[in-house]
Design a protein around this motif. Structure first.
Motif, PDB file in Angstrom:
ATOM      1  N   PHE A  63       0.990  -1.206  -0.013  1.00  0.00           N
ATOM      2  CA  PHE A  63       0.008   0.017   0.008  1.00  0.00           C
ATOM      3  C   PHE A  63       0.818   1.253   0.170  1.00  0.00           C
ATOM      4  CE2 PHE A  63      -2.565  -3.298   2.086  1.00  0.00           C
ATOM      5  CZ  PHE A  63      -3.817  -2.969   1.268  1.00  0.00           C
TER       6      PHE A  63
ATOM      7  N   ASP B  24       1.538   5.586  -0.017  1.00  0.00           N
ATOM      8  CA  ASP B  24       0.895   7.025   0.290  1.00  0.00           C
ATOM      9  C   ASP B  24       1.821   7.850  -0.691  1.00  0.00           C
ATOM     10  OD1 ASP B  24       0.038   9.359   0.851  1.00  0.00           O
ATOM     11  OD2 ASP B  24       0.976   9.234   3.069  1.00  0.00           O
TER      12      ASP B  24
ATOM     13  N   GLN C 136       2.158  11.698  -3.236  1.00  0.00           N
ATOM     14  CA  GLN C 136       1.427  12.948  -3.446  1.00  0.00           C
ATOM     15  C   GLN C 136       2.578  13.561  -4.595  1.00  0.00           C
ATOM     16  OE1 GLN C 136       1.270  15.605  -0.022  1.00  0.00           O
ATOM     17  NE2 GLN C 136      -0.264  14.201   1.111  1.00  0.00           N
TER      18      GLN C 136
ATOM     19  N   SER D  94      -1.261   6.401 -12.805  1.00  0.00           N
ATOM     20  CA  SER D  94      -1.040   5.604 -11.513  1.00  0.00           C
ATOM     21  C   SER D  94      -2.062   4.411 -11.603  1.00  0.00           C
ATOM     22  CB  SER D  94      -1.014   6.270 -10.364  1.00  0.00           C
ATOM     23  OG  SER D  94      -0.757   5.396  -9.204  1.00  0.00           O
ATOM     24  N   SER D  95      -1.707   3.381 -11.480  1.00  0.00           N
ATOM     25  CA  SER D  95      -2.802   2.143 -11.357  1.00  0.00           C
ATOM     26  C   SER D  95      -2.864   1.808  -9.968  1.00  0.00           C
ATOM     27  CB  SER D  95      -2.092   1.191 -12.053  1.00  0.00           C
ATOM     28  OG  SER D  95      -0.965   0.640 -11.472  1.00  0.00           O
ATOM     29  N   ARG D  96      -2.394   2.699  -8.906  1.00  0.00           N
ATOM     30  CA  ARG D  96      -2.517   2.459  -7.313  1.00  0.00           C
ATOM     31  C   ARG D  96      -3.473   3.636  -6.750  1.00  0.00           C
ATOM     32  NH1 ARG D  96       1.261  -0.995  -4.858  1.00  0.00           N
ATOM     33  NH2 ARG D  96       2.491  -1.997  -6.486  1.00  0.00           N
ATOM     34  N   THR D  97      -4.024   3.385  -5.836  1.00  0.00           N
ATOM     35  CA  THR D  97      -4.708   4.217  -4.881  1.00  0.00           C
ATOM     36  C   THR D  97      -3.849   4.689  -3.822  1.00  0.00           C
ATOM     37  OG1 THR D  97      -6.956   3.164  -5.555  1.00  0.00           O
ATOM     38  CG2 THR D  97      -6.947   4.688  -3.612  1.00  0.00           C
ATOM     39  N   ALA D  98      -3.692   6.053  -3.735  1.00  0.00           N
ATOM     40  CA  ALA D  98      -3.140   6.520  -2.749  1.00  0.00           C
ATOM     41  C   ALA D  98      -3.614   6.459  -1.256  1.00  0.00           C
ATOM     42  CB  ALA D  98      -2.696   8.063  -2.810  1.00  0.00           C
ATOM     43  N   ILE D  99      -2.890   5.724  -0.400  1.00  0.00           N
ATOM     44  CA  ILE D  99      -3.529   5.441   1.045  1.00  0.00           C
ATOM     45  C   ILE D  99      -2.798   6.369   1.887  1.00  0.00           C
ATOM     46  CG2 ILE D  99      -3.760   3.826   2.711  1.00  0.00           C
ATOM     47  CD1 ILE D  99      -5.338   3.273  -0.034  1.00  0.00           C
TER      48      ILE D  99
END
Length: 236
Positions: A198, A200, A202, A212-217
């Motif tokens: 996971f 994070d 910015q 991005s293929s990722r969700t920022a957590i």
């Protein structure tokens, strides 16, 4: 016949010139006790690994680059870059890259190679450089005006502060404690992480394009911070 004879004489000369190595100086030292690398001075190409199957050694060589380099090395006397130095103090390898003592018709390129123990720290501060890191490093700090960087393996803390930067960072594994800080003016960044991580992240920029293929957590690690004026970032 008057034309053929010079051609026959010239051919062997060209053959010797093109096959002669353009390298002009080389050195190699033992770095078995080294856990940190500090590289400063003029521009260079740096390759660092942490391969336990290979000897822990560092080498530096200087050679001319460019199409005319072999001819220049054969016909002109000059030491290219001969004043670059490597030394070990305690557990730190210091590399000081020097510029040519006199202007060259062909560019002199300094190449540095080192195989380090896993977990070493790396600091590079040069106006322009190429850096290739393959392995496990605890911390990497890079600073300059222009750089082309590739890091593959694992870095605990990465700090890249380069005005014009192209960087590719591929994490083969993560430990949920990594930080990546990238800053500059013009940035072209590619980040890759293992699928179980996971992240994070910015991106702050005057103009940016982020794929991005990722969700920022928020609060997760690896933590990625990218700051620049013009930024293109790919995060996978």
């Amino acid at each position: 016949m008057l034309i053929a004879l010079p051609a026959m004489v010239l051919a062997p000369i060209l053959l010797v010139a093109t096959t002669r190595n353009a390298e002009t100086s080389a050195t190699e030292i033992d770095i078995a006790g080294v856990t940190a690398v500090v590289a400063k001075g003029e521009a260079s190409a740096i390759e660092l690994t942490s391969n336990e199957a290979l000897p822990y050694r560092a080498s530096a060589r200087s050679r001319r680059s460019g199409w005319f380099a072999p001819f220049y090395s054969s016909w002109f006397y000059s030491d290219c870059v001969s004043d670059s130095r490597m030394r070990v103090e305690g557990s730190t390898l210091y590399i000081d890259v020097a510029a040519p003592s006199w202007p060259e018709l062909e560019d002199c390129k300094v190449e540095l190679h080192a195989n380090l123990k896993k977990g070493a720290t790396v600091s590079i501060e040069q106006p322009a450089f190429q850096a290739r890191l393959d392995g496990e490093f605890s911390a990497v700090a890079l600073k300059g005006k222009a750089a082309d960087v590739s890091i593959e393996g694992h870095v605990g803390q990465a700090r890249l502060d380069v005005d014009a930067l192209r960087a590719r960072l591929i994490y083969e594994k993560t430990q949920q404690s990594e930080t990546v800080e990238i800053s500059g003016k013009v940035l072209d960044i590619h980040l890759g992480f293992d699928t179980a991580s996971f992240i994070d992240y910015q991106v702050a920029a005057t103009a940016s394009w982020v794929d991005s293929s990722r969700t920022a957590i928020p609060g997760a690690k690896p933590q990625v911070r990218i700051n620049g004026e013009m930024v293109r970032a790919t995060i996978r």
